[in-house]
Write an enzyme that holds these catalytic residues in place. Sequence first.
Site, short mmCIF file in Angstrom:
data_model
loop_
_atom_site.label_atom_id
_atom_site.label_comp_id
_atom_site.label_asym_id
_atom_site.label_seq_id
_atom_site.Cartn_x
_atom_site.Cartn_y
_atom_site.Cartn_z
N SER A 1 56.47 36.66 11.21
CA SER A 1 57.13 36.32 12.47
C SER A 1 58.61 36.06 12.27
O SER A 1 59.02 35.48 11.25
CB SER A 1 56.47 35.07 13.07
N TYR B 1 61.88 39.13 18.06
CA TYR B 1 62.21 38.85 19.45
C TYR B 1 63.64 39.33 19.66
O TYR B 1 64.54 38.91 18.90
CB TYR B 1 62.13 37.37 19.77
N THR C 1 58.41 42.51 19.87
CA THR C 1 57.58 41.86 20.89
C THR C 1 58.20 42.10 22.26
O THR C 1 59.37 41.79 22.48
CB THR C 1 57.48 40.35 20.61
N LYS D 1 54.75 45.31 20.52
CA LYS D 1 53.66 44.33 20.57
C LYS D 1 53.60 43.68 21.96
O LYS D 1 54.63 43.18 22.45
CB LYS D 1 53.89 43.25 19.52
N HIS E 1 49.30 38.00 23.59
CA HIS E 1 50.02 36.91 22.93
C HIS E 1 49.12 35.68 22.77
O HIS E 1 49.59 34.54 22.86
CB HIS E 1 51.29 36.57 23.72
#
Lengths: 300, 300, 300, 300
Positions: free
Chosen positions: C106, C130, C156, C224, C248
Site C-alpha cells: 500500500s 492513490y 486505486t 483497483k 474496498h
Amino acid sequence: MPLVCLTDFQDHARERLSKSTWDFIEGGADACLTRDDNVAAFKKIRLRPRYLKDVSKVDTRITIQGEEISAPICIAPMGFHCLAWPDGEMSTARAARAAGICYVTSMYASCSLEDIVGTAPGGLRWFQLYVHPNRQLNKQLIQKVESLGFKALVITVDVPKIGNRRHNMANQVDLQKTLLLKDLGLSAKGNSMPYFQMSPIDPSICWDDLSWFQSLTRLPIILKGILTKEDAELAVKHNVHGIIVSNHGGRQLDEVPASGEHGVEEVLNILKNEFHTSMTLTGCRSVAEINRDLIQFSRL
Amino acid sequence: MPLVCLTDFQDHARERLSKSTWDFIEGGADACLTRDDNVAAFKKIRLRPRYLKDVSKVDTRITIQGEEISAPICIAPMGFHCLAWPDGEMSTARAARAAGICYVTSMYASCSLEDIVGTAPGGLRWFQLYVHPNRQLNKQLIQKVESLGFKALVITVDVPKIGNRRHNMANQVDLQKTLLLKDLGLSAKGNSMPYFQMSPIDPSICWDDLSWFQSLTRLPIILKGILTKEDAELAVKHNVHGIIVSNHGGRQLDEVPASGEHGVEEVLNILKNEFHTSMTLTGCRSVAEINRDLIQFSRL
Amino acid sequence: MPLVCLTDFQDHARERLSKSTWDFIEGGADACLTRDDNVAAFKKIRLRPRYLKDVSKVDTRITIQGEEISAPICIAPMGFHCLAWPDGEMSTARAARAAGICYVTSMYASCSLEDIVGTAPGGLRWFQLYVHPNRQLNKQLIQKVESLGFKALVITVDVPKIGNRRHNMANQVDLQKTLLLKDLGLSAKGNSMPYFQMSPIDPSICWDDLSWFQSLTRLPIILKGILTKEDAELAVKHNVHGIIVSNHGGRQLDEVPASGEHGVEEVLNILKNEFHTSMTLTGCRSVAEINRDLIQFSRL
Amino acid sequence: MPLVCLTDFQDHARERLSKSTWDFIEGGADACLTRDDNVAAFKKIRLRPRYLKDVSKVDTRITIQGEEISAPICIAPMGFHCLAWPDGEMSTARAARAAGICYVTSMYASCSLEDIVGTAPGGLRWFQLYVHPNRQLNKQLIQKVESLGFKALVITVDVPKIGNRRHNMANQVDLQKTLLLKDLGLSAKGNSMPYFQMSPIDPSICWDDLSWFQSLTRLPIILKGILTKEDAELAVKHNVHGIIVSNHGGRQLDEVPASGEHGVEEVLNILKNEFHTSMTLTGCRSVAEINRDLIQFSRL
C-alpha cells in the site's frame, strides 16, 4: 396495561395459565416448523391499498352456505375452551353471535352442545367432526347436531393419527377431565389413556366413505385440512360443499406447507373457480391460530 | 460522543424524550411490519458506482415545480415538532432554508403557519393537507397557505381512517395540547377526544373531488400516499402535478408494501414516464422516516 | 488456545489492540452494510467437489503479469501495518516471500519502501497508488517504486473522496504519526488534519488521464476498485493490464455490491474473456478483508 | 424430563460427554457452514400430505441390494461409538436388528467386527471402507468383512484428505485409544499421530481403480460422498451398485452443498433414473447427521 392486540392477550394468557395448558394451546407438532411457518407466512401478506374511494360507509356482509354473516370471518374449531376460561365455549358462542359471525364448534368442546346452543340462541354455528371408528356413534352425533340447529358439518380429514406434540408428551397432559364424553356419544370406559390417545379417530376413512355421510344428513359437508391440489380436485369430484385449506395450526403433521407456500396457492386457485366464496376462518387461540385456517372456500 | 449518523440521533432522542413522545415518533401502525420493512428496504438499496470521472466539482441542483433547490431532497411533512424541540417547526423551516431545500410543512404543525413563514422568509415551502369533512374549512386553509407564499398543495390520500398505533392507545397520547387548532380553522370545541380522533378527516373524498380543489387554487396539487399502479394512472388522468409514493412511514395502514417491493417498482416506472423529476423526500424523525417517502415524481 | 482460523486471530487482535486501532481496522464505511455483505457473500460461496481423482501431488502455481507465484493468492494493499505489529509491512513482506505469493504494498505503508524491499529481497511485489493532485509527486513516486523493483502499478480508482468511517470520526483517529510521509514524496506541512483528510487524493482523475500514467512507466497498470460492467469495458478499451474487482472491503462507499451480487457477476464474466487469469487477492486484516478484493483478472 | 426428540438427546449428551468428545461428535469442518446448511436444508423439507386414504395398516418394507428391510432407513457409517456408550457399535448392531433396518458399519468402529457380528447375528450389515495406501491391507479387510457376512462394500470417496476440524485441533483429540487397529489390519506402529492423521487414506485413488475392487469381491460396491452430477454419471459408467449422496455431515470439506441445494437436485434426478431405489440413510450422532446422508440410491 390495556390489551390492544393479540400479542398482548398472549402475554396475558401465558402469565395466567398453567404450563401444561399453555403448552397445549401454544405448542405445535414435532419441531413446530409448520406452526412457525404459519406465523411467518401471515406476516408476509401484503395489502395493495387503493385510495380516494368513499369509505364513509363500509359493508362487509357476505353469505356463506346460505346464511348471512357480518364479515367474512368465522371462529375456527378449537377444543377445550374451559382450559382457558370457566365459561368455555359458551362465552365463545355468545361472542360470535354478538359479532354476527359463524362459530365452528369443535367436537372436543368442553361445554355440552346443549349449553353452547342454549347460551346464544339464533347464532350461526357449524359443527366439526373427527370421524369415530364406530359408524353408529358418528350417525348419532350428526343427527344430534342437525337437530340442535347447526348449519353445516365440517369433517376434519388431517387427523388419521394425532399429531406428535412433544410438549404434551413431556407434560403428560390428560384432557379427559375437561372433555364431556357424553357429547361424543362415548362411554368413559377405555378412555383412561393420556391426551394424545384421548378419543379414537378412524384411520381408515376414505373418499368413498363420504357418500355415507352425505346420505345421513341434509347439512352441507365441508372438508377441513386439505393442502394439495389433488385432494382439492377430489373434493370437487365428491360433491362436498366446501373445503377448508388448513394445516391444523401446525399442530398435526409438522413440515407441511403454510398458507401461501409450497403449492398451496395452486389449491386456492383451483378452488376459487370451483367454490365461489373465499373467506377468513379464524380463532383466538394464538397468533399462529389465525393462519391455521386462513382461507376457506365454500360452494354457494 | 459526537453524533455522526441518524442512529446516534435516535439514541440521543430516546434518552431525552418521554416514553409517550418517543412511542408517538418511533411507533408504526399495528405490528409495525411496514415500518420495519421500510428500514429493511432502505438497507437493500445498492449503488453502482462509476469511477474515473471528474468529481472535483459537483452540482446537485434541480428544479421542482418551477423552483430551484440545492439537491433533490425535501423535508417530508411531519406533525408536532414541538414534541421534540421547543422551537418546533420554526427550527425546521430555518434549517431547510439554510440547506436550500424544500420544506413540506404538515397541517399538524405545532407552530402557527405565520411563525413558520416569518422565521425563514424566502425559504421554499409546500403545505400538506388532510381533507376536513367541512369543505369551507379546507377552502379557507388553502387560500391562507397560498397567500402565505407556500408553493404547492400536498393532499394526503392514505388517511381515510387514522392508523391503528398501538403504542399511542396504550399511552393514551393526547396531542391537542400542542396542536394550534386555529391554524386548522377549527374550534377547540368537540376536540377533547384522544389523539387518534384528534382531527376529523373526510373518509368520503374521491377522485372526482379533485376538480373542486383544482378550482380553488393556482398552486400545483400533489397527492401523497400512492402505492399502486392503478392509483398512479388515475393521478395522471386527473391532471395532478405530482404524486408522492409513500406508505406514511408505516404509521398508517400496516402490511402495505415498502418502497421497492410488491409492485411499487411498477408505480415508479409508470411515473418516471409521466412525471419527469424523481427526487428523495426525507425527514429527520427516524431512520424509518427516510424511507417513508422515498421517491417523489413531480410534473415539471 | 491455539489460533486455528481467522476468527481466532480476530478475537486475539481485539483483546490486544486499542479501541481506535481496532475500529480503524475492522470498521467499514457508514452503516457497514457493504462490509457485512462481504462477509455474508463470502460465506455463500459453494464448492462442487469432484472425487476419485489423484490428489497425491497438487500444483497450484500460476503466472501473473509474467511472474510465477506458488498459488493464485496475493496480499491486498492495506495501510498502516505498524498499528498492529511493530515490524509492520516488513513482516508482511517476509511472509509473502516465504509463501511464494505476491505482496501488493500500500502507498499508506507505515514502513519505508526501502525497508520493505530490503527485508525480503527477491520477493514479488506490486505497488498501490492513490493519485495525488500534484502530478509531479505521482511521477517521482512511480519512478521510485519502479527502480526499487516493484513489478506492477495498482491505481486505486474508488477513492475520489475518503469513505465516511463513523468509528474513526468518533475516535478522532490521527494516523499521520505512523505514516512515513517521505515515502509519499510529501512534506509534512499542511498535513495536521485528522485521518480522513490525511493525504490529498485527486478527485478529478479521469479515464483520459490513464495515458499519462502509461507514458511514465513500463510497469503494467492495474485498476483497483472496479464494480460495474461499464467501467470494466472502459478498462479494456484503455489498455490497462488488469483490474481488481473490489469494493474496498466495504470501507469506502457503503451500499455498493459485494462480490457475486448485484451485477458483479457480469463484470467478472466480461473480464474472464478479456483478461485471462482469475485469482484471489487477499489480506489478513479481517474476515471481511478476504472478500474485499475477491477476484482479480489480469491480462497475461 | 422424558427424551422425546433428537434435540432432547443432544442436550442429554452434551451434559454427559467430555468437551473433546462432544466437539468431535458435533463439530463440522472449518467454519461449519455445510454442517449448519445441512440442518437448515433438513428443516426446509416440506411434505404434501394426501388425506382420506386408509392408513389403518401401513407397510414400509423395501428391498435393498436384494435384502428386505422394515423401512427405507439405514444407520449411516459413524466411527467410535464407544466414545458415547460403553458397549459402542455392539449396541448399535442390536438396535438395527431389532428395528429390522440395515446398519452400515464404519471402518472406524471401536468394537471388533467379530463382536459386532456376534452380538446381533442375522442382522443386515454393510461395511464402509476408507481406502488404505497399501492395497494388500484393503484386500485382506474386504475379504474379512465378506466372510463375516456383510452384504455390501461402501467405499467413501470424499476423504482424499481428512477434513479440517478446528475443534479437534484445539482439543488435540487422540482417538487411537478407542480404535481397534487390528480390525484395520494395521500395526499400531507408526500410529502415534493425533486424530486427523490417525489412519492413512490413499489420496491417489481414481475411477480406474474401481475395477480392482470389483475383481476382489462379489459384494455390491457403493460409493459414498458423491455431490456432483458429473461424478454420478461416472459412477453409472463404472458399474457400481449404488451411490450415497452425502457431504459427510459437513465434517469433511466445508462449503460444499447441502442436500437439495446447489445442483444436488440434479444428481438425484440422474440417479433416480439409473439407480432404482431411493431411501433415507440416517444415524443418531446429531441432528446434522440426519441430513448427512440424506438420500441414497441403490441399483436393484
